[in-house]
Design an enzyme around this catalytic site. Structure first.
Site, PDB file in Angstrom:
ATOM      1  N   LYS A  13       0.808  -1.210   0.000  1.00 43.95           N
ATOM      2  CA  LYS A  13       0.000   0.000   0.000  1.00 43.95           C
ATOM      3  C   LYS A  13       0.846   1.267   0.000  1.00 43.95           C
ATOM      4  O   LYS A  13       0.567   2.199  -0.760  1.00 43.95           O
ATOM      5  CB  LYS A  13      -0.921  -0.019   1.221  1.00 43.95           C
ATOM      6  CG  LYS A  13      -1.763   1.226   1.396  1.00 43.95           C
ATOM      7  CD  LYS A  13      -2.750   1.046   2.537  1.00 43.95           C
ATOM      8  CE  LYS A  13      -2.078   0.744   3.858  1.00 43.95           C
ATOM      9  NZ  LYS A  13      -1.321   1.889   4.408  1.00 43.95           N
ATOM     10  N   ARG A  88      -9.283   3.549   9.825  1.00 43.05           N
ATOM     11  CA  ARG A  88      -9.242   2.106  10.050  1.00 43.05           C
ATOM     12  C   ARG A  88     -10.493   1.576  10.710  1.00 43.05           C
ATOM     13  O   ARG A  88     -10.668   0.359  10.826  1.00 43.05           O
ATOM     14  CB  ARG A  88      -8.051   1.752  10.931  1.00 43.05           C
ATOM     15  CG  ARG A  88      -6.781   1.870  10.122  1.00 43.05           C
ATOM     16  CD  ARG A  88      -5.599   1.330  10.828  1.00 43.05           C
ATOM     17  NE  ARG A  88      -4.429   1.777  10.064  1.00 43.05           N
ATOM     18  CZ  ARG A  88      -3.212   1.350  10.232  1.00 43.05           C
ATOM     19  NH1 ARG A  88      -2.972   0.449  11.124  1.00 43.05           N
ATOM     20  NH2 ARG A  88      -2.231   1.804   9.495  1.00 43.05           N
ATOM     21  N   ARG A 127      10.570 -11.666   2.491  1.00 43.95           N
ATOM     22  CA  ARG A 127      11.170 -10.338   2.488  1.00 43.95           C
ATOM     23  C   ARG A 127      12.550 -10.358   3.133  1.00 43.95           C
ATOM     24  O   ARG A 127      12.746 -10.925   4.203  1.00 43.95           O
ATOM     25  CB  ARG A 127      10.243  -9.422   3.283  1.00 43.95           C
ATOM     26  CG  ARG A 127      10.423  -7.974   3.021  1.00 43.95           C
ATOM     27  CD  ARG A 127       9.498  -7.170   3.890  1.00 43.95           C
ATOM     28  NE  ARG A 127       8.163  -7.001   3.333  1.00 43.95           N
ATOM     29  CZ  ARG A 127       7.158  -6.461   4.016  1.00 43.95           C
ATOM     30  NH1 ARG A 127       7.313  -6.110   5.269  1.00 43.95           N
ATOM     31  NH2 ARG A 127       5.983  -6.317   3.445  1.00 43.95           N
ATOM     32  N   ARG A 160      13.365 -10.441   8.617  1.00 48.05           N
ATOM     33  CA  ARG A 160      13.081  -9.877   9.945  1.00 48.05           C
ATOM     34  C   ARG A 160      12.645 -10.992  10.883  1.00 48.05           C
ATOM     35  O   ARG A 160      11.798 -11.799  10.544  1.00 48.05           O
ATOM     36  CB  ARG A 160      11.974  -8.828   9.835  1.00 48.05           C
ATOM     37  CG  ARG A 160      12.480  -7.436   9.617  1.00 48.05           C
ATOM     38  CD  ARG A 160      11.326  -6.496   9.356  1.00 48.05           C
ATOM     39  NE  ARG A 160      10.270  -6.644  10.376  1.00 48.05           N
ATOM     40  CZ  ARG A 160       9.095  -6.040  10.296  1.00 48.05           C
ATOM     41  NH1 ARG A 160       8.805  -5.299   9.273  1.00 48.05           N
ATOM     42  NH2 ARG A 160       8.189  -6.207  11.242  1.00 48.05           N
ATOM     43  N   ARG A 171      -1.932 -10.605  12.368  1.00 49.60           N
ATOM     44  CA  ARG A 171      -2.017  -9.199  11.932  1.00 49.60           C
ATOM     45  C   ARG A 171      -3.044  -9.041  10.818  1.00 49.60           C
ATOM     46  O   ARG A 171      -3.818  -8.090  10.801  1.00 49.60           O
ATOM     47  CB  ARG A 171      -0.651  -8.710  11.400  1.00 49.60           C
ATOM     48  CG  ARG A 171       0.401  -8.467  12.451  1.00 49.60           C
ATOM     49  CD  ARG A 171       1.408  -7.380  12.020  1.00 49.60           C
ATOM     50  NE  ARG A 171       2.162  -7.646  10.815  1.00 49.60           N
ATOM     51  CZ  ARG A 171       3.338  -8.281  10.784  1.00 49.60           C
ATOM     52  NH1 ARG A 171       3.881  -8.728  11.882  1.00 49.60           N
ATOM     53  NH2 ARG A 171       3.978  -8.458   9.648  1.00 49.60           N
TER      54      ARG A 171
END
Ligand code: ZN
Length: 215
Positions: A13, A88, A127, A160, A171
């Site tokens: 995003k 949100r 990632r 990470r 999440r």
């Protein structure tokens, strides 16, 4: 035109918002950035926001709205802005509408980037981040030219440690539960454009542009 860009964590995003901002020549207004700037500018509202951030609690909606309002009053936002990271919740969406109405403006369109949960998990897990300069790579989509080494600064890249599958799925679930009613709210007003977020960044950007050209 005030645009709202929505999408789950890992959907790209932020990248799409930045591209869209450049393409439309209007600023990207990210609430995360606004809060960080407010903390630095020493204004009353900034000090109040900093108090909540330092205490580790959520900054109340009316404060965030006041920060957005102050930002939208600046000259560069006259032609429009892209809101990134807000609203949100439905309560925030309603407060945002009320605030914009006071300034005789409105949310013209809401673009929601829709991505399959499994695809996001794969994207985030793959990632790789440079420990030295923060550049981001991906095991499959965008591997560094030399394995384990950053293309930009030759620092070491690694995944990470907090990116494990359960945490990512939690999440995503939180995001979906929270924002589904927001999407319904905007859909009811005919302002929602759902965009398929699968595939490469360029494909998604094109879909967003298409969605906006008919909005
Ligand atoms: Zn680097």
């Amino acid at each position: 035109m005030i645009l709202v860009l929505m999408g789950p964590p890992g959907a790209g995003k932020g990248t799409q918002a930045a591209r869209l901002a450049a393409d439309m020549s209007i600023p990207q207004v990210s609430t995360g950035d606004l809060l960080r700037e407010a903390r630095r500018d020493g204004s009353d509202i900034g000090k109040r926001a900093a108090g909540y951030m330092d205490a580790g609690t959520l900054v109340p909606d009316d404060l965030v709205i006041a920060l957005i309002e102050r930002r939208l009053e600046q000259g560069d936002c006259k032609p429009g802005a892209i809101l990134d990271g807000f609203p949100r919740t439905v309560a925030q969406a309603i407060q945002l509408d009320d605030m914009l109405e006071r300034g005789q403006r409105q949310v013209g369109a809401v673009v929601s980037i829709m991505v399959n949960e499994d695809e996001i998990v794969e994207r985030i897990l793959g990632r790789l981040t440079c420990g030295q300069c923060g550049a981001v790579f991906h095991r499959l989509i965008k591997p560094p030219a030399v394995a384990g080494q950053c293309d930009v600064c030759e620092g070491g890249v690694s995944s990470r440690s907090d990116d494990n599958e359960d945490a990512i799925r939690t999440r995503l679930q939180t995001y979906t539960n929270q924002t589904a009613p927001v999407l319904d709210y905007y859909a009811g007003a005919g302002r929602l454009e759902k965009v398929d977020g699968t595939g490469g960044m360029d494909d998604v950007f094109e879909r967003i542009q298409d969605a906006l050209s008919v909005a």
